[in-house]
Design an enzyme around this catalytic site. Structure first.
Site, mmCIF file in Angstrom:
data_model
loop_
_atom_site.group_PDB
_atom_site.id
_atom_site.type_symbol
_atom_site.label_atom_id
_atom_site.label_comp_id
_atom_site.label_asym_id
_atom_site.label_seq_id
_atom_site.Cartn_x
_atom_site.Cartn_y
_atom_site.Cartn_z
ATOM 1 N N THR A 136 0.907 -1.297 -0.115
ATOM 2 C CA THR A 136 -0.035 -0.114 -0.145
ATOM 3 C C THR A 136 0.783 1.135 -0.021
ATOM 4 O O THR A 136 0.659 2.227 -0.638
ATOM 5 C CB THR A 136 -0.866 0.046 1.270
ATOM 6 O OG1 THR A 136 -1.527 -1.267 1.166
ATOM 7 C CG2 THR A 136 -1.958 1.182 1.089
ATOM 8 N N CYS A 137 1.946 1.175 0.557
ATOM 9 C CA CYS A 137 2.804 2.345 0.819
ATOM 10 C C CYS A 137 3.467 2.488 -0.495
ATOM 11 O O CYS A 137 3.326 3.646 -0.855
ATOM 12 C CB CYS A 137 4.143 2.026 1.958
ATOM 13 S SG CYS A 137 3.457 1.572 3.570
#
EC number: 1.11.1.25
Lengths: 195, 162
Positions: free
Chosen positions: B50-51
């Site tokens: 996600t980062c």
């Protein structure tokens, strides 16, 4: 401390200090790596998705070492200079020679999380030759007294630069650099002569 | 420490950063943010999906729009060492403005009250996912996610607030 490191680097240890060291869980020639670090597991380098799929499982040391001839090397940090440019390539380039000497697996361990380690191992194209394991909370290295405070370099507590030949869990050879920036005794060429 | 919120003063902290000349520096948050409009966004971990695939690209791609609305600095903070942050930053060759800052020991994240224990996932103590807008060190927007999701901490939400 410095003299103990030099003794280790020469691969020789007198019996009494070795027994004392083994009782303390410190890594030294003759000590059992699994019982020196009881209850410690390592985290195989993996992508996040692989982590989810395996429910973030960890690998106990006995699964890595029992019944196997293992060459293991530790380094201060993924993506740092000597680690990337010299230490890992040394083992990647000598993997065939190590296998010819009967080594079952070559392990790289560092105090990094398994995802950073995975990204780094893929970048170095070293995952086929070497198994990368993360000691994310430093417990493996703390137990073996191979930890060093590199907060001055903004790295926190990390591993020394070292290598070992471990036969069915028993440490037969242990090489520890005097300083993490050095790369004199912990490379593949050195340990190939010691196996 | 309670999590940082609107109207709080941004605490100071020293973070590691490899600058444009590849020199390792310690930068102070107050040094970068005093008298300026800054966006600080935090992520649990470099090289995690996600980062890497959503949160960071949002800020990298919308950096020009943020600057056009008066933002002077866009700072990314993560509990990773500066070597890892530098390597991660290199995976975004199109990035012109986001500074990838290393909170290697998690000290600044703790100052913000935004630490998150991800030991179960092999990450140790990390940062929650968040985005802050601060004007001359006064926090005007504080979007802090619960858990690992990515709903309010993106660049769009900050743009809407400007």
């Amino acid at each position: 401390m410095a003299s103990a490191l030099v003794r280790r680097a020469r691969g020789s240890a007198a019996a009494a200090p070795a027994l004392w060291a083994a009782a303390r869980g410190v890594a030294s020639v003759g000590s059992d790596i699994v019982s020196s670090a009881p209850c410690v597991s390592l985290q195989k380098a993996r992508s996040w998705d692989e982590g989810v799929a395996t429910k973030f499982s960890t690998t106990p040391l006995k699964d890595i070492f029992h019944g196997k001839k293992v060459v293991i090397f530790g380094l201060p940090g993924a993506y740092t200079g000597v680690c990337s440019q010299a230490h890992v390539p040394s083992y990647k380039n000598n993997i065939d020679k190590l296998k010819e000497k009967g080594i079952d697996s070559v392990i790289c361990v560092s105090i990094n999380d398994p995802y950073v380690l995975n990204g780094w191992a893929e970048k170095l194209q070293a995952k086929d030759a070497i198994e990368f394991y993360g000691d994310f909370d430093g417990s493996f290295h703390k137990n073996l007294d191979l930890e060093i405070d590199l907060s001055a370099a903004l790295l926190g507590h990390r591993s020394h630069r070292w290598s070992a030949f471990v036969d069915n869990g028993k440490i037969k050879v242990l090489n520890v650099e005097k300083a993490p920036s050095e790369f004199k005794v912990s490379g593949a060429e050195v340990i190939l002569d010691q196996i | 420490m309670a999590p940082i919120g609107v109207d709080d003063t941004l605490p100071d902290g020293q973070l590691g950063w490899f600058d444009a000349d590849d020199k390792l520096q310690q930068v102070s948050i107050h040094g970068l943010a005093a008298g300026k409009k800054v966006v600080i966004f935090g992520v649990p971990g470099a090289f995690t999906p996600t980062c890497s695939n959503q949160h960071v690209p949002g800020f990298v791609n919308q950096a020009e729009q943020l600057k056009a609305k008066g933002v002077d600095e866009i700072l990314l903070v993560s509990v990773n060492d500066p070597f890892v942050m530098k390597a991660w930053a290199k995976t975004y060759p199109e990035n012109k403005h986001v500074k990838f800052l290393a909170d290697g020991l998690g000290t600044y994240t703790k100052e913000l009250g935004l630490e998150l224990d991800l030991s179960e996932k092999g990450l140790g103590i990390r940062s929650r996912r968040f985005a802050l807008l601060a004007d001359n060190l006064k926090v005007t927007v504080a979007n802090i996610e619960e858990g690992g999701q990515f709903t309010i901490s993106g660049a769009e939400e900050i743009l809407k607030a400007l």
